[in-house]
Every structure is written in C-alpha cells, then in structure tokens.
Design a protein around this motif. Structure first.
Motif, mmCIF file in Angstrom:
data_model
loop_
_atom_site.group_PDB
_atom_site.id
_atom_site.type_symbol
_atom_site.label_atom_id
_atom_site.label_comp_id
_atom_site.label_asym_id
_atom_site.label_seq_id
_atom_site.Cartn_x
_atom_site.Cartn_y
_atom_site.Cartn_z
ATOM 1 N N ALA A 1 41.478 41.619 29.406
ATOM 2 C CA ALA A 1 42.212 40.378 29.202
ATOM 3 C C ALA A 1 41.717 39.707 27.928
ATOM 4 O O ALA A 1 40.520 39.679 27.652
ATOM 5 C CB ALA A 1 42.043 39.444 30.386
ATOM 6 N N ALA B 1 46.240 35.879 39.087
ATOM 7 C CA ALA B 1 45.734 35.634 37.736
ATOM 8 C C ALA B 1 45.176 34.219 37.647
ATOM 9 O O ALA B 1 44.067 34.002 37.156
ATOM 10 C CB ALA B 1 46.833 35.844 36.706
ATOM 11 N N PHE C 1 46.056 42.132 29.740
ATOM 12 C CA PHE C 1 46.686 40.871 30.112
ATOM 13 C C PHE C 1 46.392 39.897 28.975
ATOM 14 O O PHE C 1 45.231 39.642 28.653
ATOM 15 C CB PHE C 1 46.080 40.373 31.431
ATOM 16 N N ARG D 1 42.804 36.210 25.134
ATOM 17 C CA ARG D 1 43.511 34.927 25.066
ATOM 18 C C ARG D 1 43.654 34.549 23.600
ATOM 19 O O ARG D 1 42.680 34.629 22.861
ATOM 20 C CB ARG D 1 42.689 33.849 25.781
ATOM 21 N N GLU E 1 35.757 42.058 36.872
ATOM 22 C CA GLU E 1 36.830 42.050 37.856
ATOM 23 C C GLU E 1 37.105 43.491 38.251
ATOM 24 O O GLU E 1 36.828 44.423 37.486
ATOM 25 C CB GLU E 1 38.070 41.412 37.216
ATOM 26 N N PHE F 1 50.912 42.594 37.018
ATOM 27 C CA PHE F 1 49.967 41.581 37.487
ATOM 28 C C PHE F 1 50.651 40.607 38.427
ATOM 29 O O PHE F 1 51.872 40.643 38.584
ATOM 30 C CB PHE F 1 49.363 40.849 36.283
ATOM 31 N N HIS G 1 41.899 47.573 32.931
ATOM 32 C CA HIS G 1 42.703 46.571 32.228
ATOM 33 C C HIS G 1 41.748 45.549 31.650
ATOM 34 O O HIS G 1 40.689 45.279 32.214
ATOM 35 C CB HIS G 1 43.802 45.949 33.103
ATOM 36 N N ILE H 1 41.949 34.034 39.413
ATOM 37 C CA ILE H 1 40.867 34.669 38.653
ATOM 38 C C ILE H 1 40.414 33.726 37.530
ATOM 39 O O ILE H 1 39.223 33.497 37.333
ATOM 40 C CB ILE H 1 41.339 36.022 38.045
ATOM 41 N N PHE H 2 41.363 33.151 36.807
ATOM 42 C CA PHE H 2 41.024 32.153 35.783
ATOM 43 C C PHE H 2 40.194 31.032 36.422
ATOM 44 O O PHE H 2 39.113 30.703 35.948
ATOM 45 C CB PHE H 2 42.303 31.489 35.242
ATOM 46 N N GLN I 1 42.758 42.136 43.876
ATOM 47 C CA GLN I 1 41.750 41.960 42.835
ATOM 48 C C GLN I 1 40.614 41.069 43.322
ATOM 49 O O GLN I 1 40.840 40.170 44.122
ATOM 50 C CB GLN I 1 42.364 41.255 41.616
ATOM 51 N N PHE J 1 33.499 37.628 32.520
ATOM 52 C CA PHE J 1 33.198 37.997 33.896
ATOM 53 C C PHE J 1 33.579 39.445 34.172
ATOM 54 O O PHE J 1 33.966 40.187 33.276
ATOM 55 C CB PHE J 1 33.893 37.033 34.854
ATOM 56 N N ASN K 1 37.660 39.078 27.608
ATOM 57 C CA ASN K 1 36.882 38.255 28.548
ATOM 58 C C ASN K 1 36.628 38.932 29.883
ATOM 59 O O ASN K 1 35.837 38.451 30.675
ATOM 60 C CB ASN K 1 37.448 36.844 28.699
ATOM 61 N N HIS K 2 37.281 40.029 30.160
ATOM 62 C CA HIS K 2 36.840 40.931 31.221
ATOM 63 C C HIS K 2 37.509 42.274 31.052
ATOM 64 O O HIS K 2 38.507 42.397 30.340
ATOM 65 C CB HIS K 2 37.096 40.365 32.622
HETATM 66 C C1 OOG Z 1 43.191 36.509 32.551
HETATM 67 C C2 OOG Z 1 43.149 36.363 34.049
HETATM 68 C C3 OOG Z 1 44.224 37.193 34.714
HETATM 69 C C4 OOG Z 1 44.349 39.358 36.038
HETATM 70 O O1 OOG Z 1 43.880 40.484 36.246
HETATM 71 O O2 OOG Z 1 45.169 38.839 36.803
HETATM 72 C C5 OOG Z 1 43.884 38.633 34.848
HETATM 73 C C6 OOG Z 1 42.118 35.780 31.835
HETATM 74 O O3 OOG Z 1 41.127 35.356 32.433
HETATM 75 O O4 OOG Z 1 42.272 35.638 30.601
HETATM 76 O O5 OOG Z 1 43.242 39.252 34.064
#
Ligand code: OOG
Ligand code: NI
Length: 453
Positions: free
Chosen positions: A66, A379, A126, A68, A295, A374, A64, A382-383, A265, A293, A223-224
C-alpha cells in the motif's frame, strides 16, 4: 543483451520490495515465516484442495503493498510506474465516509487483470490519494498550503518515469535498464531519511494521521506489504504466540465452516520507527513515528453484485447485533449460519459468486474465481487501527464529490471495476466450453480438488 519482460519485471519488483521491507520492518520477516509454516500445514492437511484458490507457488510469492500520494499528478506518475509492471488501476474505494472511521482519501488498486498474469505473479498495490478539497477535513487555508507543499515535491525522478514509459511501450527493458528501473522504483518507495518538519506534520496530524503521512513529508513510502496465508485464524494465534501484538480483530468475513468468500485481513500495529525532525528553530532532533505496519490476508471466492449485496446486508445485521450488546464473533457466526449459502454449489446455483467453467465428459465443472481486490470497510479498519488518534472532522461541511469516472479522468487512464473483470472471465470460460451463458444451471457441477490454474 537479453530483455526482461513485464511479468518478470513485476515478479522482480515484488521480491525486491519484500527484501527491502524485511530489512526496514523486521516483524514483517516474522510474519512471512509464520505464513510459510501455516501454508505448509494447510497443504499437508488438505492436499489439492489447499490450492483451490491459487497454486501454492502463486500464494507463496503473493504480496500486496500500500502506498499513499497527494495529488492526481502524483497518482498519474504511479500509474506509469506500475503500468511498466503490467499493473492497471482497478476499482474505486471512497474511505471518507467509511466505518469505523472516516479517512480523507480515495483509493484504487493497481494489479494485473489477466488470469494468466495473476497466476504468474499477482502483485498488487492499494493506492490512496488525499482529498485536500474536502471541507469536512481541511479548511480553505490549509487546503491551499497543502496543495502548495504537494506541488513543490517530486516523488519520482525523471529517469524512473522515462524507463517506466519505455517498459510500458515496449513490454520489456534490456537487462541493464531493468536493473536501473528496479533500483530507482524500490528507492522511490523506501522510507526517506529526509527530516520531517515537526510543526507542519503535527498540524496535519491533528486532522488525520493519514493526512500527515501523505502531506507532511516530501516523499512517499510503502506502508505495508501483505503476504497471503491459507488459514488466517491459525496465523493470528501463531503470531500472538511469537509475541507480536495483533490488532483486535480479523477484518471481513468471520471464521465459519462454509466457503471462503472475498477477503479476510488482519495486521500488527505500526511500529514506532526513529525519524529525523526539523524543529521550529531549525535544529534537527530525533523522534519516532508509527506509520508502517504488517498485514496478512486470506482470499476466497469473488462475489457477484447480488452476492455482494447479500454480504453487505449480513455486515449490517452483524453491526446491529453488536450495537445491541452481542459479542461480534458470536453475532457473525449466527448471522452467517442462516444468511450465507453453506456451499460453493449453492453460491453458484443462486448466482452469488463468480466461477469459470470447463467441460469434463458430459458435464460442466465450475471452479471458483478468487477475489483479487479489496474491501473498503476492511481498508478503513486497517487504516484506523494503525492511527494514534481519531483526528478531527466537521461533518456539517460539504465534502468534495469523487467517483471512479472522476479519478479515471484526472489520471488520464481507464479504471476498470472488479466485477466487470470477473464477469468477463466467467463469460469467456462459458464461450470456450461452447455453452451459452444463460444455459440451465442444473447442468453444471461445482468442481472439487485442484485450482484448475
Ligand atoms: C491502506 C489500507 C488498506 C487493505 O489491505 O485493505 C489496505 C493504507 O494503509 O494505506 O491496504
Ligand atoms: Ni493492505
């Protein structure tokens, strides 16, 4: 010329993004290697049971990502691009009032919704959108400047959107168009070399690192990218042994002997990457930003709304004990041992998790439905774990109301909820087995062994 269908486009895009991210963030490649090792170990150890939540081919390819974005118009364009890959918006996550730290975004996830498509390639993204109208984070003056900045930028070229619409309409693209589409789509999510306006970025960063990452630059980026692992505790220790600093915790359910539920996670901290900055005097300098990053995730069974209430209650109880001084791991182990059913059969009997059913001989076998979505709290964790500072928020101001219906309306597309998708899958399997959904649950058996995919 041969045509490339939706499923193949999605698989190619996921692979392409993975290659791109590997060159941009080398620690990601280490993470993927370690996942492969762990998954092979679990497969050797547990045999068919290792594939209970998806075939090893699916799990190996599974990612997955992510991204923004800043506005509904941008999110609507994202929906067109992912729509071309057979990914639809599912779920609504409001991270503005999340623990441990509020984040000024609302989110959804683009993913395949059909079980066959998920089995072939479950790639999901996401996707978060800034809420500049939320006065707890942004005052009216900053909201105005943010919106002007966002309205001026173009994240996706017209050619990409035109190809996306064609793929969405026809369910395929000819080979040459597919190649072009994938090239443009991957480029749109790559880190841009464009200099970052130092003062503008810093102003937003004082409020939230996420606001700066979204509204402080003129492009978006992945971003990941998250691979899936079958034993996340093993993975966590393995990564530390390789010298990669992981965040303090695994988010979501604790390690325990009972069934895997929902999603666990963890991540490694964002790396300081070199970026060009435009200084207030117009000169260009080099600086560093920590935004991207790594994950990793482990997936378990999807919980019904009743199961989710139970899960959330356990989370609250663990928090209460932690606040009273108990270490989190121990508190969670104790709370789960008494609060969460210790077997899949028990989850099934009490209607706490989703299953598909199949008839074998005279009995009905239940196979778990894997959680494809999710968790808002994870989430937010993680942010937050990847932001330098907590940022500023004025809780006395009113927020801007947002919900799933609002989001669906502004992007002009229906957004489904995860629970309705799982429930539908469960009902369909019962109909196929010729069983009424209300039949005596005693007739059912929870299957063991292969994933049944
Ligand atoms: C999204 C963070 C949330 C997850 O796996 O819960 C996420 C982000 O950093 O933009 O990716
Ligand atoms: Ni993620």
């Amino acid at each position: 010329m041969s045509a490339v269908g939706t499923t193949e486009l999605r698989a190619r895009f996921a692979r392409r993004l993975s290659d791109l991210y590997g060159t941009e963030v080398p620690a990601y490649t280490t993470l993927v290697d370690e996942c492969h090792l762990v998954n092979q170990r679990v497969l050797d150890r547990d045999g068919a049971a290792a594939e209970r939540f998806g075939s090893i081919d699916r799990v190996t390819a599974e990612r997955h990502g992510a991204i923004r974005v800043g506005t509904p118009a941008e999110l609507a364009q994202v929906a067109r691009i992912f729509g071309a890959l057979g990914m639809r918006p599912v779920g609504f996550y409001d991270l503005r009032d999340a623990h441990p730290q509020p984040i000024p975004v609302i989110s959804t996830a683009f993913r395949p919704t059909d079980p066959g498509e998920l089995a072939r390639n479950p790639f999901r993204v996401f996707t978060s959108m800034l809420v500049p109208q939320d006065r707890r984070f942004f005052d009216a003056d900053l909201e105005g400047r943010l919106l002007r900045f966002l309205d001026r930028r173009r994240l996706f070229p017209d050619e990409l959107l035109t190809l996306a619409d064609r793929a969405g309409r026809d369910g395929e693209l000819i080979e040459a168009d597919a190649a072009r589409f994938l090239e443009l789509a991957a480029a749109a999510f790559a880190l841009s070399p464009e200099p970052v306006d130092r003062a503008w970025y810093a102003e937003l960063e004082r409020i939230s690192g996420v606001a700066a990452d979204i509204g402080g630059v003129s492009s978006t980026h992945i971003n990941h990218l998250t691979p899936r692992v079958l034993d996340i505790d093993d993975l966590y220790t393995g990564m530390q042994a390789r010298g990669i600093a992981m965040i303090d915790e695994i988010q979501g359910p604790p390690r325990w002997d009972g069934p895997d539920v929902l999603l666990r996670q963890t991540s490694f901290r964002a790396l300081a990457e070199p970026r060009a900055f435009r200084e207030p005097d117009g000169s260009i300098s080099e600086g560093r930003l920590r935004v991207r990053f790594g994950e990793v995730e482990a997936r378990g069974i999807a919980l019904t709304p009743a199961g989710r209430v139970l899960y959330d209650d356990l989370v609250t109880e663990v928090d209460r004990r932690v606040a009273a001084g108990e270490p989190r791991q121990e508190a969670a182990a104790r709370v789960w041992a008494t609060g969460m059913p210790a077997t899949e059969s028990e989850l099934e009997r009490r209607g706490l998790a989703f299953f598909t059913y199949r008839k074998v001989g005279g009995s009905l076998i239940a196979d778990p439905i894997v959680y494809e979505d999710f968790l808002p709290r994870s989430a937010a964790g993680i942010f937050a774990s990847n932001l330098g500072t907590a940022g500023e928020m004025d809780a006395s101001q009113g927020g801007a109301p947002r919900d799933l219906a609002w989001l669906a309306e502004v992007i002009g597309r229906p957004i489904r909820t995860p629970e309705e998708i799982y429930a539908e899958q469960q009902e369909e399997s019962l109909m196929r087995s010729g069983v009424s959904p209300t039949i005596d649950r005693g007739a059912r058996r929870v299957g063991s062994g292969s994933s049944g995919e």
